[in-house]
Each structure stands twice: as structure tokens, then as C-alpha cells.
Design an enzyme around this catalytic site. Structure first.
Site, short mmCIF file in Angstrom:
data_model
loop_
_atom_site.label_atom_id
_atom_site.label_comp_id
_atom_site.label_asym_id
_atom_site.label_seq_id
_atom_site.Cartn_x
_atom_site.Cartn_y
_atom_site.Cartn_z
N ARG A 38 0.87 -1.19 0.00
CA ARG A 38 0.00 0.00 0.00
C ARG A 38 0.90 1.22 0.00
O ARG A 38 1.68 1.43 0.93
CB ARG A 38 -0.92 0.01 1.23
CG ARG A 38 -1.69 1.32 1.38
CD ARG A 38 -2.77 1.30 2.44
NE ARG A 38 -3.91 0.49 2.03
CZ ARG A 38 -5.13 0.60 2.55
NH1 ARG A 38 -5.39 1.50 3.49
NH2 ARG A 38 -6.10 -0.18 2.15
N GLN A 82 -10.28 -4.21 -3.23
CA GLN A 82 -11.61 -3.74 -2.84
C GLN A 82 -12.62 -4.14 -3.90
O GLN A 82 -13.71 -4.63 -3.58
CB GLN A 82 -11.57 -2.21 -2.68
CG GLN A 82 -12.89 -1.61 -2.23
CD GLN A 82 -13.27 -2.07 -0.82
OE1 GLN A 82 -12.51 -1.93 0.11
NE2 GLN A 82 -14.47 -2.62 -0.68
N CYS A 102 -16.74 1.31 0.77
CA CYS A 102 -15.53 0.51 1.05
C CYS A 102 -15.06 0.64 2.49
O CYS A 102 -14.34 -0.22 2.98
CB CYS A 102 -14.42 0.95 0.10
SG CYS A 102 -14.06 2.71 0.24
N ARG A 123 -13.78 -8.89 1.93
CA ARG A 123 -12.35 -8.61 1.67
C ARG A 123 -11.53 -9.83 2.05
O ARG A 123 -10.60 -10.22 1.35
CB ARG A 123 -11.88 -7.39 2.49
CG ARG A 123 -12.52 -6.06 2.13
CD ARG A 123 -12.09 -5.57 0.76
NE ARG A 123 -10.66 -5.50 0.62
CZ ARG A 123 -9.89 -4.47 1.02
NH1 ARG A 123 -10.46 -3.39 1.54
NH2 ARG A 123 -8.58 -4.48 0.87
N ASP A 126 -17.78 6.48 -1.53
CA ASP A 126 -16.51 6.42 -0.80
C ASP A 126 -16.30 7.81 -0.20
O ASP A 126 -17.02 8.77 -0.55
CB ASP A 126 -15.38 6.04 -1.78
CG ASP A 126 -14.01 5.91 -1.10
OD1 ASP A 126 -13.95 5.83 0.14
OD2 ASP A 126 -12.99 5.89 -1.83
N HIS A 156 -7.51 0.38 -6.33
CA HIS A 156 -7.70 -0.45 -5.14
C HIS A 156 -8.36 -1.76 -5.59
O HIS A 156 -9.52 -2.03 -5.29
CB HIS A 156 -8.57 0.30 -4.13
CG HIS A 156 -8.53 -0.26 -2.74
ND1 HIS A 156 -7.70 -1.30 -2.37
CD2 HIS A 156 -9.22 0.08 -1.62
CE1 HIS A 156 -7.89 -1.57 -1.08
NE2 HIS A 156 -8.81 -0.75 -0.61
N1 CP Z 1 -11.45 -0.38 2.46
C1 CP Z 1 -10.17 -0.43 2.87
O1 CP Z 1 -9.24 -0.71 2.11
O2 CP Z 1 -10.01 -0.19 4.19
P1 CP Z 1 -8.62 0.01 4.94
O3 CP Z 1 -8.06 1.34 4.53
O4 CP Z 1 -8.99 -0.03 6.40
O5 CP Z 1 -7.69 -1.10 4.58
N1 NVA Z 2 -10.45 6.39 -1.34
C1 NVA Z 2 -10.08 6.04 0.01
C2 NVA Z 2 -10.19 4.56 0.18
C3 NVA Z 2 -9.85 4.05 1.55
C4 NVA Z 2 -9.93 2.57 1.64
C5 NVA Z 2 -8.67 6.51 0.29
O1 NVA Z 2 -7.80 6.35 -0.56
O2 NVA Z 2 -8.44 7.08 1.37
#
Ligand code: CP
Ligand code: NVA
Length: 315
Positions: free
Chosen positions: A111, A141, A274, A302, A234, A138
Site C-alpha cells: 500500500r 476492494q 468501502c 475482503r 466512498d 484499489h
Molecule cells: N477499504 C479499505 O481498504 O479499508 P482500509 O483502509 O482499512 O484497509
Molecule cells: N479512497 C479512500 C479509500 C480508503 C480505503 C482513500 O484512498 O483514502
């Protein structure tokens, strides 16, 4: 347990467009099987002696925990490696980190902010690399999202998905590519200036021309919600964009999921997010915790979708 197909062994998942619709269908089918086995507490330790590195440059609850727990349920080990505790980003290059981790572990979930950093890691790693979220995509997701939609409606055919909010974010981008790959119908409703990235729209259009998907883009939230079977949103301010939060709250004010906008959707509509959510901004508390919310199943999925992915790609 049915034999595990080998077609995806060794593959990376950096964005949904890396996979064909059939590959995604395979992952979802396998995820359904693994979910049933986990619910029945039937052992499925198919990744015994394998190790997964979880390299995280941003916060995470779902991705971190579901990969960690999932790897344990598969009989393997997960290493939680926040980048603040690694040399990566400081005195060691992405390339060298990829080469060294490849000698120790069997897969990497990364990440990070810049999608190009993920691509660089994957280019130098000799093991599968999975995108645990970048600013652009992502994909994990989206796998769980499709699994949840199929679970709720029995099939992905004839399900009309609407995404309301920030079209130019990772979750929306992966949803677009997923709906395109599976030949689905999707409308993205976002204010002017927050449309999905051109690279994602172009890639989805090319895929849609082969799969028969219909992907539309509108700037009116009511139009976006009309007839939707899935109303997806989101956060308005993704990680890394915090300095824009005040402006974004104003720009997205008409794009929140509330009881009124749900009236525009189909009778069978479900609500997806999400997470993490900001009740009172992109979704009201009554919608998030209401009868139509599939959000908690989505979060659970997930785990199952990623277990399926790991099982299929790790050698
Ligand atoms: N939806 C998602 O990826 O959540 P986190 O940021 O908690 O991993
Ligand atoms: N769009 C959000 C998703 C979090 C899982 C972010 O990047 O913060």
C-alpha cells in the site's frame, strides 16, 4: 476441496485491468467456496509454509487485518511491515527492497501513494505483488465488491451499479475496471473536476467494447442514482488529500447517500461503501446502518476474496 487452478500462479495484481473477466470470475467462485469452508470451520491450509509481506505506507484496518488473518487461515504467515520500520523510502531503494524480499517471502502486498512506486516494486520482485491500495487503484476492494454484489443478487448479470462522489479516486477507478471486465452496467456521478482519470476511462472503454459493458459518466447525483441496484460511495477526501477537505466538502455537498437519493434507486437497491466512512458527509448514519446497507458483508468479503486471490497467485 476442488483442485486449485494454476492459470494465475505467479501473477501480480496491480490494477483490475491486469486480469480478464474470466480470471475475476474464477477468483470470486473460489472466494465463495473459501467463505463456505471458513463458515463451516473446514480446514483449508493450502498455503502452509508460505509467507506474505504486508508493506504499508498508509494506515489500514481492513486490508491489513484481512490479509493477515486470511494468510493465517490458509496455514501461512503474514509479516506486518509498516514502511516507517523499513529502510524503504529512506536509505534503501524500491528495487533493492523488492529483490531482497523476493529471497525471503512468497508474495508482497504493498500500500503506497504513487502507483508508479508499486509498479517499480513489481518490476523488480520475483514473487507476486498485490496492490493493497495506491492513489490510483484499489483492486482488492473491487474483488470483494463484485463478490458482494453477486452474493446479494445471485448473479452479476443485469445489475446496474451507480457510484456517487469522488470519481477520481482509487475505489471508483477499480470499480470502473471491474464492471468493464465483467460486462456490467455502471454510472459514475461526480462533480465537475472530480471525474475518473482519463487513463482509467480509456482502458475501461476498450474493455467494454469487448465485454458489452456500459460505463457512463454524469455530473448530476439524481441522474446517477436513478434505477440503481447498487448505490456505492466512498469518502470525499481520500488519504493524502486532507489539505483539500474543506473545499471537497463544499464541492461534494449534493453527492451524499441519504434517504432521499435512495428513493431514486430501484426497489431492490443496496448500499455499498468501502469504509472507512464519515457519517454525515458522503453517507448518512441512517443509510450506513440501515436495511439496505451491504457494507458489513462487503468488509467481510475482503477476507474471502483476498484468500482466494492469494491461493490462486502464490506458487
Ligand atoms: N477499504 C479499505 O481498504 O479499508 P482500509 O483502509 O482499512 O484497509
Ligand atoms: N479512497 C479512500 C479509500 C480508503 C480505503 C482513500 O484512498 O483514502
Amino acid at each position: 476441496m476442488v483442485p486449485i487452478p494454476t492459470t494465475l500462479k505467479g501473477r501480480d495484481l496491480l490494477r483490475i485491468a491486469d486480469f480478464q473477466g474470466d480470471d475475476i470470475g474464477l477468483i470470486i467462485e473460489h472466494a465463495d467456496r473459501l467463505k463456505a469452508r471458513q463458515r463451516e470451520r473446514i480446514e483449508h491450509r493450502v498455503l502452509e509454509d508460505r509467507t506474505l509481506a504486508l508493506v504499508f505506507e498508509k494506515p489500514s484496518t481492513r486490508t491489513r487485518v484481512s490479509f493477515g488473518v486470511g494468510m493465517g487461515q490458509l496455514g501461512g504467515t503474514a509479516l506486518n511491515l509498516p514502511t516507517s520500520g523499513l529502510h524503504l523510502g529512506g536509505s534503501e531503494s524500491v528495487r533493492d527492497t523488492a529483490m531482497v524480499l523476493s529471497r525471503y517471502v512468497d508474495g508482497i502486498v504493498f500500500r503506497t501513494h504513487d502507483h508508479a512506486t508499486l509498479e517499480e516494486l513489481a518490476a523488480h520482485a520475483e514473487i507476486p505483488v498485490v496492490n493493497g491500495l495506491t492513489d490510483l487503484h484499489h483492486p482488492c476492494q473491487a474483488l470483494a465488491d463484485l463478490m458482494t454484489i453477486k452474493e446479494r443478487f445471485g448473479s452479476l448479470d443485469s445489475v446496474h451499479v451507480s457510484f456517487l462522489g469522488d470519481g477520481n479516486n482509487n475505489v471508483c477507478h477499480s470499480l470502473i475496471e471491474a464492471c468493464a471486465a465483467l460486462g456490467m452496467s455502471l454510472v459514475v456521478g461526480s462533480p465537475s473536476g472530480y471525474e475518473p482519470a482519463a487513463s482509467v476511462r480509456d482502458s475501461a472503454a476498450a474493455t467494454a467494447s469487448l465485454t458489452g459493458a456500459t460505463i457512463g459518466y454524469v455530473d448530476n447525483p439524481r441522474d446517477a442514482a436513478t434505477g440503481a441496484d447498487v448505490l456505492y460511495t466512498d469518502v470525499w477526501t481520500s488519504m493524502g488529500k486532507e489539505s483539500e477537505a474543506v473545499q471537497r466538502r463544499a464541492d461534494f455537498a449534493l453527492f451524499g447517500l441519504d434517504d432521499a437519493i435512495i428513493q431514486q434507486a430501484s426497489d431492490r437497491a443496496i448500499v455499498m461503501h468501502c469504509l472507512p466512512a464519515h457519517p454525515g458527509e458522503e453517507i448518512t448514519e441512517s443509510v450506513l446502518y440501515g436495511d439496505r446497507s451491504a457494507v458489513w458483508d462487503q468488509a467481510e468479503n475482503r477476507l474471502h476474496a483476498q484468500k482466494a486471490l492469494l491461493t490462486l497467485i502464490i506458487r
